[in-house]
Write a protein that holds these residues in place. Structure first.
Motif, mmCIF file in Angstrom:
data_model
loop_
_atom_site.group_PDB
_atom_site.id
_atom_site.type_symbol
_atom_site.label_atom_id
_atom_site.label_comp_id
_atom_site.label_asym_id
_atom_site.label_seq_id
_atom_site.Cartn_x
_atom_site.Cartn_y
_atom_site.Cartn_z
ATOM 1 N N GLY A 338 0.753 -1.102 -0.190
ATOM 2 C CA GLY A 338 -0.232 -0.057 0.024
ATOM 3 C C GLY A 338 1.066 1.178 -0.061
ATOM 4 O O GLY A 338 0.541 2.246 -0.904
ATOM 5 N N LEU A 339 1.640 1.324 0.918
ATOM 6 C CA LEU A 339 2.781 2.485 1.046
ATOM 7 C C LEU A 339 3.454 2.604 -0.382
ATOM 8 O O LEU A 339 3.678 3.600 -1.025
ATOM 9 N N LEU A 340 3.962 1.616 -1.052
ATOM 10 C CA LEU A 340 4.641 1.771 -2.443
ATOM 11 C C LEU A 340 3.727 2.272 -3.269
ATOM 12 O O LEU A 340 4.197 3.013 -4.208
ATOM 13 N N ILE A 341 2.602 1.815 -3.479
ATOM 14 C CA ILE A 341 1.555 2.192 -4.630
ATOM 15 C C ILE A 341 1.337 3.594 -4.464
ATOM 16 O O ILE A 341 1.450 4.547 -5.464
ATOM 17 N N SER A 342 0.912 4.067 -3.069
ATOM 18 C CA SER A 342 0.683 5.462 -3.139
ATOM 19 C C SER A 342 1.667 6.402 -2.976
ATOM 20 O O SER A 342 1.591 7.658 -3.664
ATOM 21 N N SER A 343 2.740 6.077 -2.307
ATOM 22 C CA SER A 343 4.027 6.906 -2.295
ATOM 23 C C SER A 343 4.653 7.322 -3.589
ATOM 24 O O SER A 343 4.942 8.276 -4.275
ATOM 25 N N LEU A 344 4.726 5.977 -4.648
ATOM 26 C CA LEU A 344 5.445 6.376 -6.013
ATOM 27 C C LEU A 344 4.488 7.332 -6.780
ATOM 28 O O LEU A 344 4.894 7.611 -7.889
ATOM 29 N N GLY A 345 3.185 7.400 -6.283
ATOM 30 C CA GLY A 345 2.212 8.391 -7.218
ATOM 31 C C GLY A 345 2.147 9.525 -6.641
ATOM 32 O O GLY A 345 1.316 10.555 -7.008
ATOM 33 N N ALA A 346 3.237 10.010 -5.826
ATOM 34 C CA ALA A 346 3.101 11.449 -5.215
ATOM 35 C C ALA A 346 3.374 12.401 -6.169
ATOM 36 O O ALA A 346 2.495 13.328 -6.153
ATOM 37 N N GLU A 347 4.199 12.256 -7.277
ATOM 38 C CA GLU A 347 4.210 13.337 -8.301
ATOM 39 C C GLU A 347 2.880 13.406 -8.928
ATOM 40 O O GLU A 347 2.415 14.606 -9.170
ATOM 41 N N ARG A 348 2.540 12.445 -9.313
ATOM 42 C CA ARG A 348 1.309 12.420 -10.051
ATOM 43 C C ARG A 348 0.031 12.934 -9.141
ATOM 44 O O ARG A 348 -0.871 14.057 -9.692
ATOM 45 N N PHE A 349 -0.147 12.707 -8.021
ATOM 46 C CA PHE A 349 -1.138 13.133 -7.212
ATOM 47 C C PHE A 349 -0.862 14.544 -7.157
ATOM 48 O O PHE A 349 -2.050 15.406 -7.037
ATOM 49 N N ALA A 350 0.230 15.160 -6.905
ATOM 50 C CA ALA A 350 0.329 16.544 -6.518
ATOM 51 C C ALA A 350 0.135 17.267 -7.902
ATOM 52 O O ALA A 350 -0.314 18.577 -7.490
ATOM 53 N N LYS A 351 0.241 16.824 -9.059
ATOM 54 C CA LYS A 351 -0.494 17.501 -10.060
ATOM 55 C C LYS A 351 -1.821 17.718 -10.175
ATOM 56 O O LYS A 351 -2.434 18.701 -11.030
ATOM 57 N N ARG A 352 -2.549 16.799 -9.766
ATOM 58 C CA ARG A 352 -3.984 16.697 -9.972
ATOM 59 C C ARG A 352 -4.845 17.165 -8.670
ATOM 60 O O ARG A 352 -5.940 17.716 -8.733
ATOM 61 N N ARG A 353 -4.200 17.042 -7.467
ATOM 62 C CA ARG A 353 -4.889 17.363 -6.209
ATOM 63 C C ARG A 353 -4.142 18.446 -5.391
ATOM 64 O O ARG A 353 -3.058 18.361 -5.210
ATOM 65 N N GLU A 354 -4.744 19.265 -4.472
ATOM 66 C CA GLU A 354 -3.976 20.290 -3.684
ATOM 67 C C GLU A 354 -3.351 19.363 -2.362
ATOM 68 O O GLU A 354 -3.941 18.119 -2.128
ATOM 69 N N GLN A 355 -2.372 19.808 -1.817
ATOM 70 C CA GLN A 355 -1.813 18.937 -0.730
ATOM 71 C C GLN A 355 -2.824 18.624 0.461
ATOM 72 O O GLN A 355 -2.802 17.708 1.035
ATOM 73 N N ARG A 356 -3.856 19.881 0.614
ATOM 74 C CA ARG A 356 -4.381 19.599 1.955
ATOM 75 C C ARG A 356 -5.333 18.442 1.383
ATOM 76 O O ARG A 356 -5.759 17.707 2.223
ATOM 77 N N THR A 357 -5.886 18.344 0.539
ATOM 78 C CA THR A 357 -6.897 17.468 0.045
ATOM 79 C C THR A 357 -6.128 15.888 -0.031
ATOM 80 O O THR A 357 -6.817 14.742 0.640
ATOM 81 N N LEU A 358 -4.848 15.725 -0.218
ATOM 82 C CA LEU A 358 -4.248 14.538 -0.274
ATOM 83 C C LEU A 358 -3.907 14.140 1.113
ATOM 84 O O LEU A 358 -4.155 12.866 1.637
ATOM 85 N N ILE A 359 -3.802 15.077 2.149
ATOM 86 C CA ILE A 359 -3.434 14.887 3.506
ATOM 87 C C ILE A 359 -4.736 14.339 4.237
ATOM 88 O O ILE A 359 -4.844 13.554 4.999
ATOM 89 N N MET A 360 -5.866 14.994 3.636
ATOM 90 C CA MET A 360 -7.080 14.666 4.368
ATOM 91 C C MET A 360 -7.475 13.179 4.004
ATOM 92 O O MET A 360 -7.989 12.284 4.789
#
Length: 487
Positions: A338-360
């Protein structure tokens, strides 16, 4: 706000104080980026691995060294506590003597501690090697990892990717600790797991030869010794109070009270130093940025949950369910995935969602994972029942580790990166030590189904507190993709 966008950072690049980083110039050099990131990410990996791999060795170590589960828990907690107490001074020393130098010295001390732990004849030597020497080494080497990353990767996108890689290795190290530790313990011995750490450290030292320090060491910088002693003492006493909660109410109350008073004295000392014109251990301006303060709360909560859940589930599986080290490690593979899947997608997530949304979203998924563990606690004794909950917990934590770090590090200019890196890592490691101490206090006396459920409920409540802090973060736009230029 990125460090590169601040006036201080811009001036630093313009006046020649900072040599070009791996993403400066006409186009990012991906090969150079990987060479820079390799030792930094591996350094974070091995430190996170060390914080969690002993969880699956609880029974083996206690039997081999003729101690108790609580004795092993103490060694784990002291290791995390030493890191938390010394991380702030470690950040200052990195600025004073040089980031790369402190990184290598920290790695060397860590390696010696790992070898000493491997040869430990009793709990006392294990605590000296693992808890003290590895803890001191980690406190020296981790702040340079984050300072160098912030200074070398100046573009918003590249820095997000760099932090994403490092936090992926941090989360994977913490999650893979039980699996690798279990495999090594079952195949060879728990002592071999410490030899493995020493070997990885030797590889990192070799890889770090290619690193350059972006800023010169500031040998004239004053080191606030009194502030360092006060901050370390206060943090130690607070965690000792939590550790004593299960069997000594008087010690708990005294330690928590005195620790709180010492921390108050520390902040008064800091203000006094600033008023007199002297340089304090931590400038008070670090605590005046609301966004950074909330980010620090989320970091503390994330690591408290990660290490707390890891200790609770590992102890429960071994002591109550009777699984050996390798069985326990295999079960924890779910959280690693689970950590590997979501951590490696950090750059892609950051381009699509604000940091507040990701942390929540990360807190929400993690709390749901704990809920699944609770729901399955009374079910079948088969190993797979823990898998869904651990997978969700890994996904949730991996989703929010990177944006939380980016929120904090990017709130300050490069002249404050030593201080904020030390504070950030101290807060995170304090969360790790409190998580282990809190979970162990509830669980270790009798890790049966009742205390197991109570510990998980407490950790879920802490997660809801982190979600509340994340909801208070300001809304920001997602990180825009930066066009790549080619020479």
């Amino acid at each position: 706000m990125s460090v590169a966008s601040t006036p201080e950072a811009a001036n630093g690049a313009a006046d020649g104080r900072r040599p070009p980083g791996p993403d400066d110039g006409p186009g990012p050099d991906r090969g150079r980026q990987r060479r820079v990131l390799a030792p930094l990410a591996l350094a974070q990996f091995i430190c996170s691995f060390a914080g969690s791999n002993m969880n699956v060795m609880i029974q083996d170590i206690s039997e081999d060294l003729d101690t108790t589960v609580q004795g092993v828990q103490t060694a784990i907690t002291v290791f995390l506590l030493v890191m938390a107490a010394l991380m702030i001074p470690g950040g200052i020393l990195a600025d004073r003597y040089g980031r790369k130098r402190c990184l290598v010295i920290g790695l060397a001390i860590y390696g010696v501690g790992a070898l000493l732990s491997a040869a430990a004849p009793g709990l006392g030597v294990l605590i000296l090697g693992n808890s003290i020497l590895e803890g001191v080494g980690t406190a020296l080497l981790i702040p340079p990892v984050y300072i160098l990353t912030t200074l070398l990767f100046t573009e918003v996108t590249s820095r997000a990717k760099a932090f994403g890689t490092i936090m992926a290795f941090a989360g994977i190290g913490a999650a893979m600790g039980p699996l690798l530790g279990g495999l090594i313990t079952s195949a060879i011995s728990w002592r071999a797991a410490f030899v493995f750490q020493a070997l990885v450290v030797a590889v990192i030292i070799l890889l770090s030869r290619g690193l350059h320090d972006p800023l010169p060491a500031d040998r004239e910088r004053d080191f606030d010794t009194v502030g360092a002693v006060l901050s370390a003492t206060g943090l130690v006493l607070v965690v000792v109070g939590i550790l004593a909660a299960d069997d000594n109410a008087w010690l708990m109350g005294a330690a928590l009270l005195v620790g709180s008073l010492v921390l108050v004295a520390f902040f008064r000392w800091v203000r006094r130093r600033e008023r007199s014109g002297a340089q304090p251990l931590l400038p008070t301006q670090l605590f005046r940025v609301r966004t950074s303060n909330l980010g620090l709360i989320t970091q503390h909560t994330q690591w408290l949950m990660l290490m707390g859940v890891s200790f609770v589930v590992a102890a429960y599986l071994q002591v109550v369910r009777g699984y050996n080290a390798i069985d326990t490690g295999v079960i924890f593979t779910a959280s690693t995935v689970g950590l590997l899947i979501s951590s490696l997608g950090a750059e892609r997530f950051a381009k699509r969602r604000e940091q507040r949304t990701l942390i929540m979203a990360g807190f929400t998924v993690t709390v749901c994972g704990i809920g699944v563990l609770l729901a399955m606690a009374h079910g079948s004794p088969k190993a797979w029942t823990s898998t869904p909950g651990l997978l969700l917990i890994g996904l949730g934590l991996g989703l929010m580790l990177t944006p939380s770090v980016n929120v904090v590090q990017s709130s300050f200019s490069e002249d404050l990166q030593g201080e904020i890196s030390g504070l950030s890592r101290s807060v995170s490691n304090l969360g790790s030590s409190v998580g282990t101490a809190l979970a162990g206090t509830i669980l270790v006396a009798d890790p049966a189904i009742g205390p197991y459920r109570v510990a998980l409920v407490v950790l879920a409540a802490v997660g809801l507190g982190g979600l509340w802090a994340a909801a208070l973060l300001p809304r920001t736009r997602p990180t825009p993709p930066t066009p790549e230029h080619h020479s």
